[in-house]
Design an enzyme around this catalytic site. Structure first.
Site, PDB file in Angstrom:
ATOM      1  N   ARG A  15      27.086  13.718  -7.123  1.00 21.55           N
ATOM      2  CA  ARG A  15      25.870  14.239  -6.493  1.00 21.55           C
ATOM      3  C   ARG A  15      24.795  13.174  -6.272  1.00 21.55           C
ATOM      4  NH1 ARG A  15      24.445  19.320 -10.132  1.00 21.55           N
ATOM      5  NH2 ARG A  15      25.812  18.251 -11.617  1.00 21.55           N
ATOM      6  N   LYS A  22      26.722   6.271 -11.631  1.00 18.15           N
ATOM      7  CA  LYS A  22      25.510   7.016 -11.988  1.00 18.15           C
ATOM      8  C   LYS A  22      24.725   6.369 -13.119  1.00 18.15           C
ATOM      9  CE  LYS A  22      25.853  11.084 -14.046  1.00 18.15           C
ATOM     10  NZ  LYS A  22      25.937  12.552 -14.281  1.00 18.15           N
ATOM     11  N   GLN A  73      38.293   5.510 -19.823  1.00 20.45           N
ATOM     12  CA  GLN A  73      38.847   6.858 -19.686  1.00 20.45           C
ATOM     13  C   GLN A  73      39.369   6.997 -18.259  1.00 20.45           C
ATOM     14  OE1 GLN A  73      36.050  10.063 -19.633  1.00 20.45           O
ATOM     15  NE2 GLN A  73      37.570  11.650 -20.033  1.00 20.45           N
ATOM     16  N   TYR A 372      -2.197 -22.744  -0.153  1.00 16.51           N
ATOM     17  CA  TYR A 372      -0.959 -22.788  -0.932  1.00 16.51           C
ATOM     18  C   TYR A 372      -1.009 -23.955  -1.906  1.00 16.51           C
ATOM     19  CZ  TYR A 372       3.911 -23.586  -2.181  1.00 16.51           C
ATOM     20  OH  TYR A 372       5.073 -23.776  -2.885  1.00 16.51           O
ATOM     21  N   ASN A 383     -12.443 -27.904  -5.948  1.00 19.85           N
ATOM     22  CA  ASN A 383     -12.640 -26.945  -4.862  1.00 19.85           C
ATOM     23  C   ASN A 383     -11.576 -27.226  -3.797  1.00 19.85           C
ATOM     24  OD1 ASN A 383     -14.502 -24.813  -3.631  1.00 19.85           O
ATOM     25  ND2 ASN A 383     -14.311 -26.308  -1.978  1.00 19.85           N
ATOM     26  N   ALA A 386     -10.028 -23.783   2.409  1.00 18.28           N
ATOM     27  CA  ALA A 386      -9.257 -22.778   3.141  1.00 18.28           C
ATOM     28  C   ALA A 386      -8.246 -23.453   4.051  1.00 18.28           C
ATOM     29  CB  ALA A 386     -10.192 -21.897   3.954  1.00 18.28           C
ATOM     30  N   ASN A 392       5.220 -29.719  -0.735  1.00 15.84           N
ATOM     31  CA  ASN A 392       5.947 -30.122  -1.941  1.00 15.84           C
ATOM     32  C   ASN A 392       7.442 -30.304  -1.735  1.00 15.84           C
ATOM     33  OD1 ASN A 392       5.900 -27.328  -1.487  1.00 15.84           O
ATOM     34  ND2 ASN A 392       6.436 -26.868  -3.598  1.00 15.84           N
ATOM     35  N   GLY A 429     -11.907 -32.531   5.887  1.00 15.08           N
ATOM     36  CA  GLY A 429     -11.208 -31.409   6.490  1.00 15.08           C
ATOM     37  C   GLY A 429     -10.226 -31.843   7.556  1.00 15.08           C
ATOM     38  N   ARG A 446      -7.023 -38.194  10.155  1.00 14.27           N
ATOM     39  CA  ARG A 446      -6.842 -37.309  11.296  1.00 14.27           C
ATOM     40  C   ARG A 446      -7.089 -38.099  12.569  1.00 14.27           C
ATOM     41  NH1 ARG A 446     -11.889 -34.430   9.033  1.00 14.27           N
ATOM     42  NH2 ARG A 446     -13.637 -35.472  10.066  1.00 14.27           N
TER      43      ARG A 446
END
Length: 462
Positions: A15, A22, A73, A372, A383, A386, A392, A429, A446
């Site tokens: 069932r 089960k 069994q 991350y 600090n 964002a 890694n 940044g 950059r």
């Protein structure tokens, strides 16, 4: 006196409508059979035997452990037939012993109840675990002597008369019996019944005929003897179990916003004045210090959370085997994720959509938005801006990023590991950092911004 614990777990569970045997379906994160085995762990058993049948290899692999043996069994011809198969494995001490028989699909049997069966049996009485049921459909009915109340027999629901089916006292399927007598009785069983099966319950009449005491003790509650036959019953038992856990936590001082919307699938230890909002799931081993607040819709697994920490809504913490830790006064979330090896110090901030994996953040470090941190060591008061990440993984191996104390990492930075940022360094940044940065230095990596005057956008060709 030798104790045998026998758990019947051979049934198919038609069932359930599932390919999974089960007894391996989960209740509160643990299989039904594992719950029963755990209840028997504190008992000093000479033998712990699981009777398997349907899906035997899968069942045996799932619960195999030192001290557990298996008897198969094949085919399954009833409960009495199951015990017939296990007879050669039963242990006796100079002809003395007790055999406790439990059901693998009745997960919430309490250790205290199992011990009461064993103690009452004491190697000389047949003791049945019974329960008064609001709806005894499907349960064997207890037939008692009208004069002294002694148990005369158990009649299976399928074979009961309409009058017998009105009896509310049902047999739970669990008993304790003198081992020598049990061996003798099951050898005499026949399958002369409506189902053509060998019923273990027929040994009651044999014990009565021999003049052996047949006793019935009642379970503490209906919940601990409820079996699982279909997904509906499994869900009902899950809620009953969770309600019991929630009540215990609240009586110990934990404030649950709504105990009906709470799930504990492991162990939860806690200090004073902890609060848990709705729809939270706790798995594995979770420790909460004093004054911890857990927001709504959180999943928390294998973690230690320090005093005064705040876990905001929709946070996911999964320490897995490595574990995770959250320091005192730390703020996590909302919508944050801590993975295995996340070790956070005091007053750390991990904000929305920040993921931390196998990383250590010292006291006062902050990563408040869209970031991350993987395979990293982060110093005090850092600090972390964002959109910044630690890169890694080089496609074959993981490498570590080390960030010193008081470092400021600007927004949208990529730290390509292995790399070290010295104490007090600043990362401009939008930088991609591939080399170590000395303490106190400003690093910017950059492309130079170029402005072209009078530039015209291309037009779409028609």
């Amino acid at each position: 006196m030798a104790l045998n614990i026998v758990i019947m777990a051979a049934g198919k569970g038609t069932r359930m409508k599932s390919a999974t045997p089960k007894v391996l379906h989960k209740l509160a994160g643990r299989s039904l059979l594992a719950h029963v085995l755990k209840s028997g762990e504190p008992l000093d058993a000479a033998a712990r035997i699981v009777i398997t049948g349907h899906g035997a290899e899968q069942v045996e692999a799932a619960v195999a452990a030192p001290g557990i043996s298996f008897v198969r069994q094949m085919p399954q011809l009833g409960t009495g037939h199951a015990i017939q198969q296990v007879v050669p494995a039963l242990v006796e001490d100079q002809g003395q012993g007790t055999t406790l028989i439990l059901n693998g699909d009745v997960p919430l049997i309490e250790t205290s109840t199992a011990k009461a069966l064993i103690d009452t049996c004491a190697g000389h009485a047949l003791v049945l675990l019974t329960v008064d049921l609001a709806d005894p459909t499907g349960y064997g009915r207890i037939l008692r002597d009208k004069d002294d109340g002694g148990v005369l027999a158990i009649v299976e629901h399928k074979d009961a008369t309409p009058e017998q089916r009105q009896i509310r006292e049902g047999y739970s399927g669990m008993m304790a019996a003198p081992t020598a007598a049990l061996k003798r009785w099951v050898a005499q069983l026949t399958n002369n019944n409506a189902q053509g099966e060998y019923y273990l319950t027929d040994i009651v009449a044999m014990a009565v005929a021999e003049g052996l005491p047949v006793l019935g003790i009642k379970a503490h509650s209906e919940t601990e003897v409820l079996g699982v036959n279909d997904p509906v019953q499994l869900a009902q038992l899950e809620r009953a179990y969770q309600a019991r856990q929630a009540e215990a936590l609240m009586r110990a001082g934990v404030r649950l916003a709504d105990p009906a919307r709470f799930d504990l699938r492991g162990t939860l230890t806690h200090g004073q004045d902890c609060e848990i909002d709705v729809n939270c799931v706790f798995e594995g081993r979770v420790e909460l210090g004093d004054n911890v607040r857990i927001g709504s819709h959180c999943v928390i697994r294998n973690v230690s959370i320090g005093a005064g920490a705040r876990i905001h809504d929709f946070t996911h913490i999964d320490g897995e085997a490595l574990g995770a830790s959250v320091g005192e006064g730390t703020l996590i979330g909302p919508f944050a994720r801590l993975r295995p090896g996340a070790q956070l110090g005091r007053e750390v901030h991990i904000g929305n959509f920040v993921e931390v994996k196998n990383a250590t953040l010292a006291d006062g470090a902050k990563a408040n938005h869209l970031a991350y941190l993987g395979d990293a060591t982060v110093g005090e008061r850092v600090n972390y801006g964002a959109g910044s990440i630690t890169a890694n993984y080089d496609g074959a191996n993981k490498h570590r990023t080390t960030i010193g104390n008081d470092v400021h990492v600007g927004s949208n930075c990529v730290l390509v590991a292995p790399v070290t940022l010295g104490d007090g360094a600043t990362i401009g940044g939008g930088s991609t950092i591939t080399k170590d940065v000395n303490p106190g230095d400003l690093a910017v990596a950059r492309g130079k911004q170029v402005a072209i005057a009078g530039w015209t956008r291309p037009t779409k060709k028609r």
